[in-house]
Scaffold this motif. Structure first.
Motif, mmCIF file in Angstrom:
data_model
loop_
_atom_site.group_PDB
_atom_site.id
_atom_site.type_symbol
_atom_site.label_atom_id
_atom_site.label_comp_id
_atom_site.label_asym_id
_atom_site.label_seq_id
_atom_site.Cartn_x
_atom_site.Cartn_y
_atom_site.Cartn_z
ATOM 1 N N TYR A 29 21.789 8.803 18.368
ATOM 2 C CA TYR A 29 22.967 8.511 19.196
ATOM 3 C C TYR A 29 22.594 8.708 20.659
ATOM 4 O O TYR A 29 22.057 9.769 21.023
ATOM 5 N N THR A 45 29.707 4.648 27.054
ATOM 6 C CA THR A 45 29.165 3.894 25.918
ATOM 7 C C THR A 45 28.432 4.820 24.957
ATOM 8 O O THR A 45 27.813 5.805 25.357
ATOM 9 N N THR A 47 25.500 4.413 22.128
ATOM 10 C CA THR A 47 24.503 3.494 21.579
ATOM 11 C C THR A 47 23.924 4.135 20.332
ATOM 12 O O THR A 47 23.406 5.258 20.394
ATOM 13 N N ASP A 49 21.419 3.922 17.075
ATOM 14 C CA ASP A 49 20.330 3.283 16.341
ATOM 15 C C ASP A 49 20.536 3.590 14.871
ATOM 16 O O ASP A 49 20.806 4.746 14.504
ATOM 17 N N THR A 72 28.610 -4.367 20.657
ATOM 18 C CA THR A 72 27.516 -5.313 20.447
ATOM 19 C C THR A 72 26.628 -4.789 19.323
ATOM 20 O O THR A 72 26.542 -3.580 19.092
ATOM 21 N N ASN A 74 22.666 -5.353 18.230
ATOM 22 C CA ASN A 74 21.407 -5.908 18.741
ATOM 23 C C ASN A 74 21.626 -6.764 19.985
ATOM 24 O O ASN A 74 21.048 -7.838 20.136
ATOM 25 N N GLY A 75 22.517 -6.316 20.839
ATOM 26 C CA GLY A 75 22.734 -6.977 22.122
ATOM 27 C C GLY A 75 23.738 -8.124 22.093
ATOM 28 O O GLY A 75 24.156 -8.598 23.149
ATOM 29 N N LYS A 100 20.823 -1.856 16.440
ATOM 30 C CA LYS A 100 21.366 -1.054 17.539
ATOM 31 C C LYS A 100 22.800 -1.505 17.787
ATOM 32 O O LYS A 100 23.062 -2.680 17.959
ATOM 33 N N VAL A 101 23.716 -0.562 17.768
ATOM 34 C CA VAL A 101 25.128 -0.870 18.036
ATOM 35 C C VAL A 101 25.500 -0.214 19.357
ATOM 36 O O VAL A 101 25.150 0.947 19.583
ATOM 37 N N GLU A 102 26.206 -0.937 20.204
ATOM 38 C CA GLU A 102 26.690 -0.316 21.425
ATOM 39 C C GLU A 102 28.211 -0.460 21.478
ATOM 40 O O GLU A 102 28.738 -1.558 21.343
#
Ligand code: ARG
Ligand code: ZN
Length: 439
Positions: A29, A45, A47, A49, A72, A74-75, A100-102
Motif C-alpha cells: 500500500y 490517493t 496505490t 499493488d 484506475t 494499471n493506469g 496496480k490500483v489507484e
C-alpha cells in the motif's frame, strides 16, 4: 475459456463475513494522504499493488465513507461502485496477474463507534489531530484495503499536515520532514509485512525522542504535551523491554521500536506495528511489555481468523507475567495463581480458543489465554517451553498462523500428546483443574 468471475466480497472469515475480499492478494500500500485537523478533511490517493488469485471480472476493496473521485487499474480509468463498506472495481484480469490500483478519495473520516464491546476505533479525529487504532477492522475508515489480517502487505506513507503538527506512521522515517507553504510532509516506510489493522496515521502536537536501545534497536517515542512527563520513561522502557523480548522470543522482527502516548482517552492501547499507541494514560512497564510482545505475537505472526485471537492476547498477557518475573516482581507462577484464583465464572464459561465475534476482547482471551501458556510450560518444562516459543516466532516470522499449528508444534517439539491440555484450557466451557509441575 473460462469466464472471469467476481472476487468475493469477504475473505472468508465466518466471524466477519464482509471483512477483507477474495480473488487477490495485496502486496503493498502506498498512502499519500493529507489531513487537516481543523476541517477534519482527509484526502489523497491510495496505490495498491496486488496479485490476482483467480481470473477477475471485478474485485472489492473495503472503504467506509469518503467520496471516491476516481479509480484506475494499471493506469487506466476503471468503473467502480459503492455499497456499504464495499468498493467494487470492474476489471478484466487474469489469474496470477500483478496489478496496480489507484484510488483517489476525500472526506471526513467516520470512526466505528461502540460496535459490540469494542468502543470507538478506526481513524478518530482529536482536537489537535487524529488517534488511529484499527483493530479489528477499522482500516476501512481511512484507506481502501483488503481489511483482514490474513492479507499482509508492506506500506509507505506520505503524510501531509499543517506546519507544527507531527504525523506518525509505522516503520521508519525516510529523511527529514519537509515544510512548504505552511504544510509539512512526513514520509514513513514499513518494509516488513503488516496487517491493515496495525497501520496508523497518528497526528497532532507531539514531543519526540529518538535514539537506539542499549541493544542497538532504533527507538522512536512520542508524547502529547499533556503527557510530556511520560516521554522519557516511554522511551527508556520501550528500548529495554524490546531488547529483553529479543532474548526470550528471538530477534526483533522490525526496523525500529517505540511508542506514542496521545491525549485521546480511548481507555486502551494498541500494538500498532513499531509504534504501539497508548490512549490517554501514562503507560506502565506491564502494558509496554504487553504491546511490545505483540510485535512478535500478533504483528510478525498474525492470526488467519479472528477466532484465534488468543494467539495474540494470551501470548501478550503471558509476556506481562514473564516481565514481572524478570523484574523480580512476582513470578509467572504467582501471576498464574492470582489469575486462576481471581477468574470469574464468566472466564471459565468463555473458551478463549473460540474468541466470540461479539465479545472479541473478553478477559478470558487475555487471562485464560495466558494461563493456557503457563499450564503448557508446567506440562513440558522450561527446557522445552522457551525453545518452543522461539521456534514458533521463527518458523512463522512475517506470516499467518492458526491455533492448530501452535498445538501441532507444541506436540512435535515436546514429544507429548497435548490434546487434553489444550482442550481443557482453550476449548471447554468450564474451569480446568489447577496444574502442578511435572518437570
Ligand atoms: N490489542 C489491544 C491490546 O491488547 C486491544 C485493542 C482493543 N481494541 C478495541 N477496539 N477496543 O492492547
Ligand atoms: Zn493485547
Amino acid at each position: 475459456m473460462s469466464a472471469a468471475t467476481a472476487g468475493s466480497t469477504g475473505i472468508g472469515d465466518p466471524y466477519f463475513p464482509g471483512d477483507g475480499n477474495g480473488g487477490y492478494d495485496a502486496t503493498h500500500y502506498g498512502l499519500a494522504l493529507a489531513y487537516d485537523p481543523k476541517s477534519r478533511q482527509l484526502g489523497g490517493t491510495a496505490t495498491i499493488d496486488a496479485k490476482a488469485t483467480q481470473d477477475l471480472s471485478q474485485f472489492n476493496l473495503d472503504l467506509s465513507g469518503f467520496t471516491v473521485r476516481s479509480v484506475t487499474v494499471n493506469g487506466a480509468p476503471a468503473e467502480f461502485s459503492r455499497k456499504g463498506s464495499e468498493l467494487t472495481v470492474r476489471t478484466d484480469l487474469k489469474d496470477k496477474a500483478a496489478f496496480k490500483v489507484e484510488v483517489a478519495y476525500a472526506g471526513t473520516p467516520q470512526p466505528v463507534r461502540e460496535s459490540s464491546n469494542l468502543g470507538s476505533y478506526g481513524f478518530i479525529p482529536t482536537p489537535d489531530g487524529s488517534f488511529v487504532t484499527c483493530e479489528p477492522n477499522g482500516a476501512k475508515t481511512w484507506f481502501p484495503s483488503n481489511d483482514h489480517p490474513a492479507d499482509k502487505a508492506t506500506f509507505d506513507f506520505t503524510l501531509t499536515v499543517p506546519e507544527g503538527v507531527t504525523a506518525i506512521a509505522n516503520g521508519e522515517l525516510a529523511g527529514q520532514p519537509k515544510t512548504t507553504n505552511g504544510k509539512t510532509t512526513f514520509i514513513w516506510r514499513e518494509k516488513h509485512p503488516m496487517t491493515t489493522y496495525l497501520a496508523t496515521m497518528t497526528t497532532g502536537k507531539f514531543q519526540v525522542r529518538t535514539g537506539t536501545s542499549p541493544g542497538g534497536i532504533p527507538v522512536y517515542a512520542a508524547a502529547d504535551p499533556r503527557f510530556r512527563t511520560s516521554l522519557n520513561s516511554l522511551y527508556d522502557q520501550s528500548g529495554k523491554i524490546t531488547d529483553y523480548w529479543a532474548t526470550v522470543f528471538g530477534p526483533y522482527p522490525f526496523g525500529s521500536t517505540g511508542g506514542v502516548v496521545d491525549d485521546f482517552a480511548a481507555g486502551y492501547a494498541l500494538e500498532n506495528q513499531t509504534k504501539p499507541i497508548y490512549g490517554g494514560f501514562e503507560p506502565d512497564e506491564g502494558i509496554i511489555a504487553h504491546e511490545l510482545a505483540h510485535q512478535w505475537f500478533g504483528n510478525s505472526l498474525s492470526i488467519t481468523r479472528w477466532k484465534d485471537l488468543w494467539l495474540n492476547e494470551g501470548f501478550a498477557t503471558y509476556a506481562e507475567w514473564l516481565w514481572s518475573e524478570h523484574r523480580g516482581q512476582g513470578t509467572a507462577q504467582q501471576q498464574f495463581n492470582d489469575a486462576y484464583a481471581g477468574a470469574t465464572d464468566a472466564i471459565w464459561k468463555y473458551p478463549p480458543g473460540e474468541t466470540r465475534p461479539n465479545d472479541l476482547f473478553n478477559a478470558s482471551v487475555y487471562t485464560r489465554g495466558g494461563m493456557a501458556l503457563h499450564a503448557l510450560r508446567l506440562e513440558i518444562g522450561d527446557g522445552k517451553f522457551f525453545p518452543l516459543i522461539k521456534k514458533w516466532a521463527a518458523d512463522h516470522r512475517y506470516g499467518n498462523v492458526t491455533t492448530e499449528q501452535f498445538i501441532e508444534l507444541a506436540e512435535k517439539t515436546s514429544g507429548k500428546q497435548l490434546d487434553d491440555l489444550f482442550d481443557a484450557w482453550l476449548f471447554k466451557q468450564r474451569k480446568p483443574a489447577k496444574p502442578t509441575s511435572v518437570s
